[in-house]
Enzyme design. Structure first.
Site, short mmCIF file in Angstrom:
data_model
loop_
_atom_site.label_atom_id
_atom_site.label_comp_id
_atom_site.label_asym_id
_atom_site.label_seq_id
_atom_site.Cartn_x
_atom_site.Cartn_y
_atom_site.Cartn_z
N ASP A 31 0.86 -1.19 0.00
CA ASP A 31 0.00 0.00 0.00
C ASP A 31 0.89 1.23 0.00
O ASP A 31 2.00 1.19 0.54
CB ASP A 31 -0.93 0.01 1.22
CG ASP A 31 -2.16 0.89 1.01
OD1 ASP A 31 -3.24 0.33 0.73
OD2 ASP A 31 -2.03 2.12 1.07
N CYS A 256 -20.16 0.69 -3.44
CA CYS A 256 -20.27 -0.03 -4.72
C CYS A 256 -21.49 0.35 -5.56
O CYS A 256 -21.35 0.73 -6.72
CB CYS A 256 -20.29 -1.53 -4.47
SG CYS A 256 -18.68 -2.16 -4.00
C1 UDX Z 1 -22.38 -4.78 -2.48
C2 UDX Z 1 -22.62 -6.19 -3.09
O1 UDX Z 1 -23.63 -6.88 -2.33
C3 UDX Z 1 -21.33 -6.97 -3.13
O2 UDX Z 1 -21.54 -8.23 -3.74
C4 UDX Z 1 -20.35 -6.12 -3.94
O3 UDX Z 1 -19.21 -6.75 -4.31
C5 UDX Z 1 -20.10 -4.81 -3.23
O4 UDX Z 1 -21.35 -4.12 -3.17
P1 UDX Z 1 -22.13 -3.76 -0.04
O5 UDX Z 1 -21.75 -2.45 -0.68
O6 UDX Z 1 -21.35 -4.22 1.14
O7 UDX Z 1 -22.04 -4.96 -1.10
O8 UDX Z 1 -23.67 -3.59 0.35
P2 UDX Z 1 -24.97 -4.52 0.32
O9 UDX Z 1 -25.03 -5.39 1.51
O10 UDX Z 1 -25.12 -5.17 -0.99
O11 UDX Z 1 -26.11 -3.38 0.47
C6 UDX Z 1 -26.20 -2.32 -0.49
C7 UDX Z 1 -27.26 -1.31 -0.10
O12 UDX Z 1 -28.56 -1.86 -0.25
C8 UDX Z 1 -27.18 -0.82 1.34
O13 UDX Z 1 -27.38 0.58 1.35
C9 UDX Z 1 -28.30 -1.57 2.04
O14 UDX Z 1 -28.80 -0.93 3.18
C10 UDX Z 1 -29.33 -1.63 0.93
N1 UDX Z 1 -30.30 -2.73 1.07
C11 UDX Z 1 -29.89 -4.02 0.99
C12 UDX Z 1 -31.64 -2.43 1.28
O15 UDX Z 1 -32.05 -1.25 1.36
N2 UDX Z 1 -32.53 -3.46 1.37
C13 UDX Z 1 -32.16 -4.78 1.26
O16 UDX Z 1 -33.04 -5.67 1.34
C14 UDX Z 1 -30.79 -5.06 1.08
#
Ligand code: UDX
Length: 423
Positions: A31, A256
């Site tokens: 890093d 993401c």
């Molecule tokens: C995501 C993908 O799931 C993962 O596979 C990828 O590689 C990186 O991006 P992450 O950013 O950790 O992961 O978040 P995730 O758990 O997917 O949730 C994304 C958003 O959706 C959050 O803001 C969460 O609160 C929202 N969400 C999720 C909802 O509002 N309702 C749901 O039922 C699920």
């Protein structure tokens, strides 16, 4: 077992490095941030990622994991180099590949013959093939191996993945990368590099689309006397739809989804492909914070000016300390714009966030406020002592944007509870 270099010790790079060491490989993780490298060398992991600090400590002890400042050591004398550098949103919505290009330029002169360069950073379809020409080493293959790590579950997602996808123009190089994951028992898919790159965007954007759909559906429920919980329960029983990612909320965020939806739209525009679903997915999410603010405004009597509000949850989802693109902060900014005075509590946030004065307990946040707004689905919020919370507040109103709270207990304590999608 192989020798692996990992470039970038962010949550993807660090998880990749620590998990490959756990799988028995020898890993050098680089890093540019020297202070971070030093801390990691002492097994001090800044990120809130369950199990990661333990894996880093284990790797260091077993001498299978090292952290180094600068890329030189992680590029030479290794069989594989994993690029785990950020690809933020650029000016035109496309992924900014500056960091990826810089590492590849360095790698071009540094890696040993036969080394495989693996792009784990999320990059647009076609990038891997294009940058292979930039590297210009016939003895070095460039391969795409997207990550699907959820924050808060990164270690389990790496060690027990639902799939390992590797894309390459030369299949033998892809097979070598697949072999590194032996021991995870994951189903594997080998494709061309553009397809592998697209799997990542296709998956994240599909999930975002599902959430935007559910959030619009919740709004509709409020107008037709339906309950989103019942509607989604009915949908879940259809295994073509699937049981997850059907919870309405204040909008999707994080490091993401916002970036990947914009980047895929930019890819489509450059390819002259109309993708209205993606535009609507993004637009619907932009509307969600405004919708939440309208619900709060209505709940407190029509104006937010001078109203004291307590926010429960600030991170973009539960189980992480990540505030990047957090819908909670988007809602907070809009509330503040209309004159609301904000305090907040989040189990993973200590410092004040923009207009939100951060306090150290939900009870402190409740003190004297005109309303509470639940913005992140931390399970502990469902367990609060509601009569006590009610007694501390000046008006007993709660807007629950995660439909998390136990409705009966909350209303029994004298609250007016406003949830999403309950008509
Ligand atoms: C995501 C993908 O799931 C993962 O596979 C990828 O590689 C990186 O991006 P992450 O950013 O950790 O992961 O978040 P995730 O758990 O997917 O949730 C994304 C958003 O959706 C959050 O803001 C969460 O609160 C929202 N969400 C999720 C909802 O509002 N309702 C749901 O039922 C699920």
């Amino acid at each position: 077992m192989s020798r692996i270099g990992v470039i970038g010790a962010g949550y993807v790079g660090l998880t990749t490095a620590a998990c490959f060491a756990r799988l028995g490989h020898t890993v050098v993780c680089a890093d540019v941030d020297e202070a971070k490298v030093e801390a990691l060398g002492r097994a001090e992991v800044g990120a809130h990622e369950p199990g990661l600090a333990e894996l880093v400590a284990e790797g260091l002890r077993a001498r299978r994991l090292r952290f180094v400042p600068g890329n030189a050591e992680a590029l030479s004398e290794v069989d594989f180099v994993f690029l785990c550098v950020p690809t933020p949103t650029g000016a035109d919505g496309a992924a900014d590949l500056t960091a990826v290009h810089a590492v590849l330029r360095e790698a071009r002169d540094a890696v040993a013959p036969g080394c495989v360069l693996v792009i784990k950073s999320t990059v647009p379809a076609g990038t891997t093939e294009r940058v292979a020409a930039l590297v210009g080493r016939p003895d070095v293959q460039v391969v795409s191996n997207p990550e699907f790590l959820r924050e808060g579950h990164a270690v389990e997602d790496f060690l027990r993945p639902q799939r390992v996808v590797v894309g390459a123009e030369v299949e033998e190089a892809a097979r070598r990368v697949v072999a590194l994951y032996e021991g995870t028992g994951a189903p594997t898919l080998v494709t061309g590099s553009a397809s592998a790159e697209l799997v990542k965007y296709a998956s994240n954007c599909f999930l975002a689309m599902k959430l935007s759909y559910v959030n619009s559906l919740a709004e509709l429920c409020e107008h037709v006397g339906a309950d989103i919980a019942d509607v989604t329960e009915g949908m879940r029983l259809d295994d073509r739809i699937g049981a997850s990612f059907l919870e309405p909320g204040p909008g999707w965020g994080g490091s993401c989804f916002p970036k990947d939806t914009r980047a895929l739209l930019s890819t489509a525009e450059k390819a002259d492909v109309d993708f209205p679903l993606l535009r609507a997915t993004i637009g619907t999410n932009g509307h969600q914070a405004h919708r939440v603010v309208a619900m709060v405004r209505e709940a407190v009597g029509g104006s937010l000016d001078g109203v004291r509000l307590g926010l429960l949850g600030l991170t973009f989802k539960a189980g992480t300390d990540d505030l990047r693109d957090s819908p909670a902060l988007a809602v907070a900014a809009l509330l503040a714009e209309e004159g609301a005075r904000l305090t907040g509590y989040d189990p993973c946030v200590e410092a004040d966030c923009g207009p939100v004065t951060v306090l150290d307990s939900p009870e402190a946040v409740a003190e004297g406020v005109d309303g509470l707004v639940v913005l992140t689905e931390w399970p502990e919020f469902a367990e609060l002592d509601w009569p006590n919370v009610a007694a501390a507040m000046s008006h007993q109103v709660i807007v629950d944007t995660r439909n998390l709270l136990p409705g009966d207990k909350v209303t029994e304590a004298g609250f007016r509870l406003v949830s999403l999608g309950r008509g």
